[in-house]
Enzyme design. Structure first.
Site, mmCIF file in Angstrom:
data_model
loop_
_atom_site.group_PDB
_atom_site.id
_atom_site.type_symbol
_atom_site.label_atom_id
_atom_site.label_comp_id
_atom_site.label_asym_id
_atom_site.label_seq_id
_atom_site.Cartn_x
_atom_site.Cartn_y
_atom_site.Cartn_z
ATOM 1 N NE ARG A 1 2.803 -0.728 -3.274
ATOM 2 C CZ ARG A 1 2.450 -0.508 -4.519
ATOM 3 N NH1 ARG A 1 1.375 -1.081 -5.015
ATOM 4 N NH2 ARG A 1 3.152 0.294 -5.294
ATOM 5 C CB CYS A 2 -0.287 3.604 2.900
ATOM 6 S SG CYS A 2 -0.825 5.164 3.603
ATOM 7 C CB SER A 3 4.382 6.930 4.071
ATOM 8 O OG SER A 3 3.517 8.006 3.767
ATOM 9 C CG ASN B 1 -1.755 -0.089 1.281
ATOM 10 O OD1 ASN B 1 -0.762 -0.777 1.073
ATOM 11 N ND2 ASN B 1 -2.363 0.572 0.323
#
Length: 114
Positions: free
Chosen positions: A9-11, A7
């Site tokens: 958007r996931c760090s 993902n």
């Protein structure tokens, strides 16, 4: 072949991908929110992880609460179907290498399977 269920958007997912690339690994990147795994794929991932479906749920997601999953006792089969239909519920990132898999939390955890 190494695959990362990612993902962007996931760090933690981004860090895991960077970790792989820094080691010269060019994984197949599957943005699982756009391309959710099939039921069979998710079963195979869980088997490689050595986990039950409940262990792969992101309990902090709003969707988890919306579905009342904390209060419901569902079978692995039911939870797998829920994750296929609601991929946001799948913990991320997942890295698969051969017949092994690891959740990249922390990102260095995936080094154990490479």
């Amino acid at each position: 072949m190494v695959t990362i269920y990612h993902n962007p958007r996931c760090s933690k997912s981004r860090q895991t991908l960077q970790l792989l690339e820094a080691r010269g690994i060019k994984p197949k990147v599957v943005e699982y929110l756009k391309e959710p795994p099939s039921t069979a794929e998710l079963r195979a991932i869980l088997e490689r992880l050595g986990m039950k479906a409940h262990d792969l749920l992101r309990q902090s997601e709003a969707r988890y609460a919306e579905l009342g999953l904390k209060e419901r006792a569902l079978s692995d089969d039911a939870l797998i179907e829920l994750m296929v239909d609601n991929p946001i519920l799948i913990e991320r990132p997942i890295v698969v290498s051969g017949n092994k898999a690891a959740v990249g939390r922390p990102p260095e955890k995936v080094l154990e399977i490479l």
